[in-house]
Each structure stands twice: as C-alpha cells, then as structure tokens.
Design a protein around this motif. Structure first.
Motif, mmCIF file in Angstrom:
data_model
loop_
_atom_site.group_PDB
_atom_site.id
_atom_site.type_symbol
_atom_site.label_atom_id
_atom_site.label_comp_id
_atom_site.label_asym_id
_atom_site.label_seq_id
_atom_site.Cartn_x
_atom_site.Cartn_y
_atom_site.Cartn_z
ATOM 1 N N GLU A 612 34.773 38.753 46.968
ATOM 2 C CA GLU A 612 35.655 37.536 47.130
ATOM 3 C C GLU A 612 37.186 37.646 46.455
ATOM 4 O OE1 GLU A 612 34.779 34.654 48.930
ATOM 5 O OE2 GLU A 612 32.801 35.717 49.556
ATOM 6 N N GLY A 613 38.278 37.158 47.090
ATOM 7 C CA GLY A 613 39.374 37.010 46.409
ATOM 8 C C GLY A 613 40.050 38.490 46.104
ATOM 9 N N GLU A 614 41.183 38.490 45.422
ATOM 10 C CA GLU A 614 41.925 39.559 45.236
ATOM 11 C C GLU A 614 41.750 40.292 43.603
ATOM 12 O OE1 GLU A 614 45.679 38.035 46.579
ATOM 13 O OE2 GLU A 614 44.754 37.505 48.495
ATOM 14 N N VAL A 615 42.444 41.391 43.802
ATOM 15 C CA VAL A 615 42.674 41.657 42.330
ATOM 16 C C VAL A 615 43.268 40.963 41.518
ATOM 17 C CG1 VAL A 615 43.024 44.141 41.108
ATOM 18 C CG2 VAL A 615 42.257 44.367 43.462
ATOM 19 N N PRO A 616 42.963 40.659 40.263
ATOM 20 C CA PRO A 616 43.544 39.768 39.503
ATOM 21 C C PRO A 616 44.749 40.461 39.120
ATOM 22 C CG PRO A 616 41.218 39.522 38.932
ATOM 23 C CD PRO A 616 41.591 40.666 39.920
ATOM 24 N N SER A 617 45.898 39.606 38.706
ATOM 25 C CA SER A 617 47.101 40.284 38.188
ATOM 26 C C SER A 617 46.814 41.080 36.824
ATOM 27 C CB SER A 617 48.143 39.082 38.021
ATOM 28 O OG SER A 617 49.074 39.650 36.950
ATOM 29 N N ALA A 618 47.478 42.068 36.578
ATOM 30 C CA ALA A 618 47.168 42.979 35.296
ATOM 31 C C ALA A 618 48.000 42.275 34.118
ATOM 32 C CB ALA A 618 47.859 44.426 35.593
ATOM 33 N N ILE A 619 48.725 41.159 34.740
ATOM 34 C CA ILE A 619 49.430 40.215 33.482
ATOM 35 C C ILE A 619 48.496 39.426 32.929
ATOM 36 C CG2 ILE A 619 51.354 38.869 32.884
ATOM 37 C CD1 ILE A 619 52.907 39.892 35.274
ATOM 38 N N ASP A 620 47.670 38.854 33.706
ATOM 39 C CA ASP A 620 46.660 37.931 33.138
ATOM 40 C C ASP A 620 45.348 38.139 33.593
ATOM 41 O OD1 ASP A 620 45.997 35.574 32.259
ATOM 42 O OD2 ASP A 620 46.315 34.232 33.852
ATOM 43 N N VAL A 621 44.867 39.299 32.643
ATOM 44 C CA VAL A 621 43.450 39.721 32.983
ATOM 45 C C VAL A 621 42.386 38.592 32.721
ATOM 46 C CG1 VAL A 621 41.999 41.587 32.522
ATOM 47 C CG2 VAL A 621 44.476 41.688 32.221
ATOM 48 N N PRO A 622 41.428 38.768 33.541
ATOM 49 C CA PRO A 622 40.233 37.696 33.160
ATOM 50 C C PRO A 622 39.600 37.973 31.926
ATOM 51 C CG PRO A 622 40.037 38.688 35.476
ATOM 52 C CD PRO A 622 41.098 39.386 34.863
ATOM 53 N N SER A 623 39.025 37.070 31.187
ATOM 54 C CA SER A 623 38.367 37.416 30.020
ATOM 55 C C SER A 623 36.995 38.114 30.354
ATOM 56 C CB SER A 623 38.021 35.830 29.460
ATOM 57 O OG SER A 623 37.002 35.316 30.205
ATOM 58 N N GLY A 624 36.363 38.681 29.085
ATOM 59 C CA GLY A 624 35.146 39.158 29.142
ATOM 60 C C GLY A 624 35.314 40.665 30.158
ATOM 61 N N CYS A 625 34.154 40.504 30.782
ATOM 62 C CA CYS A 625 34.341 41.685 31.946
ATOM 63 C C CYS A 625 35.460 41.517 32.975
ATOM 64 C CB CYS A 625 32.899 41.947 32.666
ATOM 65 S SG CYS A 625 32.968 43.143 33.932
ATOM 66 N N VAL A 626 36.354 42.196 33.216
ATOM 67 C CA VAL A 626 37.425 42.038 33.944
ATOM 68 C C VAL A 626 37.128 41.745 35.424
ATOM 69 C CG1 VAL A 626 39.308 42.890 32.634
ATOM 70 C CG2 VAL A 626 38.008 44.491 34.229
ATOM 71 N N PHE A 627 35.764 42.155 35.736
ATOM 72 C CA PHE A 627 35.446 42.298 36.959
ATOM 73 C C PHE A 627 34.846 40.866 37.421
ATOM 74 C CE2 PHE A 627 32.468 43.720 40.539
ATOM 75 C CZ PHE A 627 33.598 43.858 41.491
ATOM 76 N N HIS A 628 34.402 40.029 36.395
ATOM 77 C CA HIS A 628 33.326 39.069 36.549
ATOM 78 C C HIS A 628 33.929 38.118 37.616
ATOM 79 C CE1 HIS A 628 35.596 36.383 33.744
ATOM 80 N NE2 HIS A 628 35.212 35.455 34.404
ATOM 81 N N THR A 629 35.089 37.855 37.801
ATOM 82 C CA THR A 629 35.737 37.049 38.725
ATOM 83 C C THR A 629 35.348 37.092 40.300
ATOM 84 O OG1 THR A 629 37.809 38.012 38.812
ATOM 85 C CG2 THR A 629 37.730 36.156 37.483
ATOM 86 N N ARG A 630 35.210 38.556 40.422
ATOM 87 C CA ARG A 630 34.670 38.955 41.952
ATOM 88 C C ARG A 630 33.446 39.493 41.909
ATOM 89 N NH1 ARG A 630 38.992 42.940 43.562
ATOM 90 N NH2 ARG A 630 38.784 42.516 45.640
ATOM 91 N N CYS A 631 32.684 39.711 40.800
ATOM 92 C CA CYS A 631 31.376 40.200 40.858
ATOM 93 C C CYS A 631 30.225 39.528 41.631
ATOM 94 C CB CYS A 631 30.951 40.599 39.509
ATOM 95 S SG CYS A 631 29.658 41.779 39.371
#
Lengths: 673, 298
Positions: A612-631
């Motif tokens: 789902e969704g797009e690769v998050p911006s490298a400026i504002d990286v997700p917390s924790g495991c960076v992949f969790h937003t799309r995992c």
C-alpha cells in the motif's frame, strides 16, 4: 466465448501496411498486420524495439506522424472503417470511443496546469458544464483509486509521484467511457511495486467498464499478467498469436521460442546455464526482407522461407503461427541449455563496508539516503542490490566508486586499506580497481571519439599502457567483448545499442578492475541483446576474477548474475543473503512484496502481496521499522515502536525484521497454498 | 545433434553495411542540407562576393581609393558608377577596397571573443561553485554596461588603432560567448562519460578540452558566425563615432560618418553605398549563422 464472437470486434486490423516516407523513399514498417480485439478483451502486442508495435497502435487510430502512410489494409473500430473516415468523423471517434495512455505520464500531463483542471477538461470536451466536469473529475480520480481526490485535484503534476500521475492520465483516458483503450508501455519506467498497482488498476477498470484493451509492452511479464491474448511481432508482422499464458509456456514460432529462451526465467542463475541469444540483429527500417521476415536469424530456415510467404497455421487450438517449419520447432524448444559458466568459488574479501551512511542536505533538511550499511564483497563474487527507486542503491554504488563521499564515521576498505571518500583523493591503484558500467551507453561513451580512442585512453590512464603494449591489449579487450576490428574506427552513434554497451564494458575492464559496478547494465537493451550482454558479463567475471555489484530493477537479471543479494529500503539494508536463499525464502516482508510485484513471464503466484502507498520521504522517516507503514505483516505495537537490528537468522542470511524467521516461513508458506 | 549450435548462437549483432561510409554520408548529409538551405545560399553568395572584393580589390577597383584627382561630389553614373566623395575619391573603389579591412578585423574580433569566451564558459560550466558564481557576477555586471559608451571610453583612453579596436571589440564579446558556452557545458557535463573520465583519474583540463569541448562545437561555431556579423557592425559603429579606424583608410563606417551630414544637401551616394555594404555583410553573415544553427539542430 461463442457469444462474444457474434459481437462486432472492438478493434479489427486487416492486412495493415504502413510505410514511413524517409527523404522521398517509402520504407515499409508494417507488412500486413491482422488481428482482432473483442469487446472487453485485453490484447497484448509484444516484440523488440522497431518491430512496429507502436506504429500498429497509432495506425489503428490513424494517428501517424506526418511522414507515415497507410499503404494497404484497413482498421475497423466497432465496425467502422477508420481508414476511410472523414476528418470530422475521425475526430468524433477519437473524442468519444477510443483513448490512449502513453509511456511517460509526466509528458502526457501539462506541467503548468493543476491536475484537477486537466482531468475536468477531458469531461468538458464531451460537453459537460464547468461544475459538472469538476464533479465528474473528482469521481474519475476516485475511480482510479486515488483516495484523496479533492486534494490531488489542486496539485500540479510535478507534485505527484509517477504512479499517481499515470493514474490521473488513466482517469482522463476513461472520461469518454471508451470502447477501446490503447496502453503504450504504460508501466515502463515505474518501480515494480508501482507497476503492479497500475496493472491491478487496469485489470479492475477493465472489469468495471468492459472496455477492450490494446496493450503494447516489451516486458512479457506485464503482458502475461494483463492480457487474454497476445500477438508476437517481428519486423512489421505478427508471427504468432494466441492465449497469452499458452504462448509463453508453449511457444510455436522460432522467434517466440528464441525470445523466451533469451530471458533469465524461473530463477535461472549464471552458474547453471548460459542464456541463449538470437543470432544476427533486428533488421533496420527499410532493409528489404525475405518472405518470412525472420528467415535470416532463424536456425530452421530453408530456401522456401526466403521466397514463399508462410501462411497461417494452427498447431494448437486458439493459436495462429506463421512458419514453414512448425514440425521442427520442437527441436528449438528441446535444445539443451548451453554450458554453464560454472561455479566460481568466492575468494578473499575485497571490499568491506562498515557503517557507511550518506546524508544529503536539501533546503535545510537532512536527507539520509544511506544509513549504516555493512557489507562485504569477495573476489569473483556478484552482489545484487535490490530495492525501489529512492532505496539508496545508486547512492551506495556512488559512495563505493567515490563519486560522492560517504559521511564521516563510515569506513570503506579495499583489500583492508581504508579508502578516501572521493575518487580524486584515492591512489591510482584504488581508482583503477573500482570501475562502473553505466546504464545508458549513449551517455557513457563520448560521442565525438572513436571506439579506438575511447579504449586507448582507458588503457593509458587505467593500465598505464602506451605504444605497442597498449595496442596488443586493445586487441585482447576487443576480442573479449566480441567486437570486430572494423568497429574500432567507428563512433558510438554508428553502433547498435548492444555494441555500444560492449564498448562501455571494454572501457570498464581496461585496467583489470577488481570491482565493477553494473548500474542497470541491460535496461536500455532489447531482450535478445540483453542475453548476449549478460553472457559477456558472466564470461568476463570468470576470466578476470572480478567482483560485480549489480543494480537492476529486473529481478530476473539480478537473480541470474548474483551470488548474493542485498535488499535496500529507505537507505537501510533489510535483507542480505545468498541469491538462492533470498529468492527462495523465507523472505523479509519487503523482499516478499517486491518479488510478488514483478510480473513474471511464467505467470504469477496464486496469492500476491500488494504494497500500500508510496515509499515515504527520506526527510521524514517512519518511526521504528521504517517499513512498518507499508508492511502487510507488521505487528501492531512492536514494529512502529522499535527498529529491529539486522541479524543473522540462518547461516549467511541476514534480516532486519521483528518477525521470527520460523514465523515468516509459516506465514509465507501458508500464503502460497 | 540438435538444431541449436552454440557457435551459431554466439551473438554477432553487427550493424553492418559499411559504417565508415555511414559516417562520411552523415557529413555529406549535413553539407547537403546546408547547400539546400536558402539562407545559406543567399548569405553565402553575398559573403563570397565581399571576400572576392577583399582579396582582388586592387584588380577590381577601377581607381585607387586614395586618388583625389577628380571633381568632388560627382553623382553616380558615368565614369564613376557610384559617384565621388567630397575630396573627389571614387566611392565604388573605396567600398570595394574597404571590404578588406573589415573582413580581416571582424573574424579576428570574433576569434578573440569566442576563444576567451569558450575558455571562461568551460571553466564556469565545469567547475561551477564559487568560480561560476564569481565569474557569473562579473559577466552580469559587464553585460549591464552600455557597450558603446564603455568601448568609446576604452578607445579614447588607449588611443585608436586597428589593434585596439579589434581587441576591445573582441573582449566585449567574451562574456556573451562565455554564457552560451557555459550553458552548453552544463548540459554536457551531466553525461556519464564525464563521470567515467573522473573515475579514470583524468584532470579537469583534459575533461574540459578533450572530452566536453568536441561535443559543443556546434553552438560555438554558430556563436562564432554570429559574432562576425556583430563585429562588422560594431567596428563600423566605432569608426562612425570617430574612435575606430582612422582616416584616410577606406573604412565603411568611416565613410558613412564622414559625410552623413551632407545627405540633406543631396549628396546621398557617399553615405548610402558604404551603409548598404555594411548592411549586406552583416545580413549575409547572419543568414549563414542561421543556416548553420538549423542544420546543427537536426
């Protein structure tokens, strides 16, 4: 099916012949193309560049460039003869019954007009009032699964990602509720995950609207995933036609057989087999061709093929093949795969990366393009770098090459010697040891120089050779990259794409490099040429004991060349391991999704993971495991809280995931059932 | 034995059919396009006419350009086809001989301007950064100055001679050329071959002059031709103002300036013919430049 056969075909092309007027001489491009697309059917045209795929599509709606002429045959859309239509009728037809989507969505959209207005315009053309057009535009964007349609309406095209742009273009194309939708390489240049989304969208929309689809693609996997039937084109003719899956699994024309054998399929690796190639090269536009257009590249060809036009044969149900030697095609299919390159035992560690990071500054923000990468590369080994665009593959390669310096703190060691950040600060030996093969040979070779002067200069700078020694070595390199002596005095633009890439490879190998970075080495090339280049790379590696770092979006290519694979996401290593292990699984959820997204010519697995969704911006990286937003397998409460370390989960297999490997094995195993 | 022989399968995707001939034909093709181009034909014809005048002027000219033994201000016609000036010198002869100086001076100006401009443009485009910023500001400042005034001042300070005129005009062209070249270099340096050269350990000079320069000759040649046209114009202009080429040299600009006040008195021919000469040469050179650019862009 019998019901559909009664209906009028959405598109019927009959013996279409098109020629381009090149300085007063008519050069034939299409030599009698015939096919039919039923309403609601998806039809794919495949073939290498210059075979006439796009010309067929343009000619079908009479949208040829000024020097293109339909010299014979006709096309019918919904039963109406397009070739005999007046200008007004043709305009009416294009406005209301057909739509086209092109390769580069960035160029189909006007950069100075907001997306909303552009989509609304498509409805206004059809006679909707301003408010109504706007309303319907929002609806259209929702229909192409743009969640935030109202806001997207207010954006300019450059503010959208490639996938979103292509959705907007498709929304516009669907405005008139077309009977026929022509898609010309709609996903070329998009990431595998985005490509998968766009293809899924096309499939859903087709079910919803019942539009017929003509899909043009060089990627056979895309066609297999999307199309019911497929036509294989070569030099302006359809040589084989049938049901997509069946054609790819059981090809009957020698060209189709050859094309499929060129592909690194079903997890083929260089240690197991060599790739087949098709001898000869694609005919140039305007060259006179024998009766069977494939004759001079066909190993089955006989005198008959030169003079007698092959007629349609039906060796299988729902299959049409134009070949005189159908009885002998089996020989080609059954031909043993050529000798393997052989297993190369990896030697000592050549390159060592410890905690390598790269931070760019962008308008006051820190963009962490690469974060704490630890890697090792052994002599004679190939490391494949995999990930979506923006994952840091190229940044990593550039840091290794010294094109840009990695951040302080990280260490890059060549033979245990720490390397300076920039190539200009490194000793000549280190510089010579790490070379690159660029993606696009047109850009990588200086067009004002001859092949000889390009290679000679590389020899003198990298190998320190001049005079007779240089000439001898030049001959040797020329021989290794399979160029003929005649080519040495030519300039790059006089060479075909494959030959140019050979020169670029020779250039990189001039100074006996230890490590060669291959950045998408074959993505600018046709399938049959790609096979030859991949073979060449494998041969050179065996002979020169060089290590490769291969970057490619084509997982088949990566799988074929690589001994080990490193998967990157947002600049972090997510998984590292032997190629066979990484591809066989259990995979990191990201790797799993990537593998599942790529459309395979061998057909798709029954269950696919959709990101789902797009690769998050490298400026504002997700917390924790960076992949969790799309995992798709993220564990709530764990994955967003802490970043998992990169740990060895089994011998030689590192992974950065909170889910234990046995659990992954179980999850992925059950999905496949 | 299978039908698939590995030796047959070995690729030989040669783009055959005499590729060396291809190269020659590509060059011939450009020449053919140029010869067919109407601007090139008209411009070329006028240019050749003036070159012949410059080279064989002494033979062609009916009189000496300095001879004054005629009646002053004879109207065109009769023995003096274009009439005579105030001092009784033959206008036709002076216009013909006048081609020589301008056809030597203008290309030299253009060479100086394009030479220096290319050097600066390469440095700015290749190194970028502070060098580009610094030189860029200077160029902008330079371009903001009114050229005639500054040229006037420079020549007044240095003293007028053909050498100073040529140098001044050449140097005034430099920033304009530098900007054009810089833009071309910026586009060219994005190519991977520049990156490859750096990885090979080439120094900046080699990359600028041996790698990049050969690929931007197109715009430079066009710029050179355009500058020749401007040089003709500028030299004439400076002569007209009296700081250019000095009398009694038969210079076109000088001829215009000497007697333009007398047009009202009806002596138009002394001014109009050299003015036409200037105009025709400038137009001819620009036509050729246009044609070159058009062919380049194909």
């Amino acid at each position: 099916m019998s019901a559909t056969e009664q209906r009028t075909a959405a598109l019927k092309v009959e013996d279409l012949e098109v020629a381009y007027d090149v300085r007063g001489v008519l050069r034939p491009v299409l030599r009698g193309v015939s096919f039919e697309i039923q309403p609601g059917e998806a039809y794919g045209l495949v073939g290498e560049s210059g075979c006439g795929k796009s010309t067929t599509a343009f000619a079908a709606v009479r949208y040829l460039p000024g020097n293109g002429h339909i010299t014979g045959g006709r096309t019918l859309i919904g039963g109406d003869d397009v070739t005999a239509m007046g200008d007004e009728a043709l305009r009416e037809l294009r406005a209301s019954r057909i739509s086209m989507v092109y390769q580069d969505p960035g160029q189909s959209l006007n950069p100075t007009i907001k997306v909303g207005r552009q989509v609304a315009e498509a409805f206004a053309v059809l006679g909707a009032s301003k408010d109504e057009a706007r309303e319907r535009a929002v609806e259209a964007l929702r229909r192409v699964r743009i969640a935030d349609a109202e806001r997207v309406m207010e954006r300019y095209p450059y503010q959208l990602s490639g996938g979103m742009q292509q959705r907007a273009v498709i929304a516009m194309a669907l405005a008139c509720d077309p009977q026929l939708l022509i898609l010309d390489e709609p996903t070329t240049g998009l990431d595998a995950t985005v490509e998968a989304e766009v293809l899924d969208l096309v499939a859903t929309l087709r079910d919803e609207t019942g539009a017929a689809i003509l899909l043009i693609a060089h990627n056979l996997g895309v066609v297999r995933r999307t199309c019911d039937r497929v036509g294989v084109m070569y030099a302006g003719r359809i040589v084989e036609e049938g049901i997509a899956g069946e054609v790819f699994d059981d090809p009957q024309h020698p060209y189709t057989v050859g094309l499929l054998r060129c592909l690194p399929r079903r997890g083929a690796a260089k240690s197991e087999r060599r790739l087949d190639t098709i001898p000869g090269s694609l005919p140039l536009i305007g060259t006179p061709l024998p009766a069977c257009v494939f004759e001079d590249r066909c190993t089955l060809a006989t005198a008959e093929c030169r003079t007698v036009l092959p007629t349609a044969a039906h060796p299988r149900p729902d299959r049409t093949v134009f070949c005189h030697h159908l009885d002998r095609v089996g020989e080609l299919v059954a031909a043993p795969v050529t000798a393997a390159v052989g297993e190369v035992a990896p030697g000592d560690v050549v390159l060592q990366l410890e905690d390598v990071s790269k931070t760019f500054r962008q308008g006051g923000h820190e963009v962490r393009a690469l974060v704490g990468v630890d890697l090792e590369l052994r002599a004679g080994e190939t490391l494949g770098l995999v990930g979506e665009s923006g994952s840091g593959k190229t940044t990593l390669a550039k840091a290794i090459l010294g094109i840009h310096a990695a951040d302080q703190g990280g260490v890059i060691r060549l033979d245990r010697e720490t390397l300076a950040g920039l190539t200009t600060q490194r000793p000549a030996d280190a510089r010579r040891a790490i070379q690159i093969i660029f993606q696009n040979p047109d850009s990588a070779l200086n067009r004002s120089k001859t092949v000889r002067s390009i290679l000679s200069r590389a020899l003198s700078k990298l190998a320190g050779l001049t005079g007779q020694a240089a000439e001898d070595r030049l001959e040797k390199i020329r021989d290794e990259v399979v160029l003929s002596p005649r080519h040495l005095d030519l300039k790059p633009r006089q060479l075909s794409g494959g030959l140019k890439q050979r020169v670029a490879i020779g250039n990189a190998f001039a100074g006996d490099p230890r490590i060669v970075v291959c950045d998408e080495p074959t993505s600018a090339l046709d399938v049959s040429v790609q096979a030859a280049i991949l073979n060449l790379l494998a041969d050179l590696q065996r002979d020169e004991q060089a290590s490769y770092i291969v970057i490619s979006h084509d997982l088949g290519v990566v799988r074929y060349l690589s001994d080990r694979i490193a998967v990157l996401y947002l600049g972090r290593l997510m998984e590292v391991g032997d190629a066979a292990t990484v591809f066989a699984g259990p995979h990191h959820p990201y790797t799993e999704a990537l593998l599942s997204a790529v459309p395979s010519v061998d057909g798709d697995p029954p269950a696919r993971i959709r990101l789902e969704g797009e690769v998050p911006s490298a400026i504002d990286v997700p917390s924790g495991c960076v992949f969790h937003t799309r995992c798709p397998r993220a564990i709530e409460g764990t994955c967003e809280a802490s970043e998992p370390p990169l740990v060895e989960v089994e011998t030689g297999h590192m992974m950065r995931c909170h889910i234990p490997i046995d659990e992954l094995r179980r999850l992925q195993g059950s999905d496949a059932d | 034995m299978s039908a698939v022989d590995p030796t047959v399968l070995e690729p030989e995707p040669l783009k055959d059919a005499g590729a060396a001939a291809d190269r020659r034909s590509a060059r011939r093709e450009r020449l053919r396009l140029l010869v067919r181009n109407p601007s090139a034909i008209i411009g070329g014809a006028i240019l050749i006419f003036w070159i012949i005048c410059a080279v064989f002027g002494d033979v062609i000219a009916p009189y000496s350009p300095f001879a004054t033994d005629f009646d002053g201000h004879l109207p065109p016609g009769g023995t003096h086809i274009l009439g005579t000036d105030q001092l009784g010198r033959d206008v036709l002869s002076r216009v013909i001989i006048g081609a020589r100086d301008v056809l030597i001076a203008a290309p030299i100006c253009a060479t100086i301007g394009v030479g220096l401009g290319t050097l600066i443009g390469l440095l700015m485009g290749y190194y970028r950064g502070w060098l580009d910023d610094g030189l860029g500001r200077i160029i902008e400042a330079f371009l903001a100055l009114p050229v005639p005034l500054v040229a006037l001042l420079t020549l007044a300070a240095l003293g007028s001679s053909t050498t100073t005129v040529v140098l001044t005009v050449g140097i005034f062209f430099t920033p304009i050329v530098a900007r054009t070249v810089r833009a071309a270099v910026l586009a060219e340096r994005e190519n991977d071959y520049v990156q490859a050269a750096k990885l090979r350990g080439e120094n900046g000079l080699y990359i600028m002059f041996r790698e990049i320069l050969p690929n931007i000759t197109g715009p430079i040649v066009v710029e050179f031709t355009v500058r020749i046209g401007y040089a003709v114009f500028t030299i004439a202009f400076l002569s007209f103002l009296g700081v250019g080429i000095q009398p009694p040299t038969p210079d076109w600009g000088l001829m215009v300036s000497e007697e333009y006040a007398l047009i009202i008195g009806g002596y138009w021919w002394v001014t109009v013919f050299p003015a036409l000469a200037i105009a025709s040469l400038v137009i001819a050179v620009n036509l050729v430049a246009d044609a070159l650019q058009e062919v380049n862009e194909r």
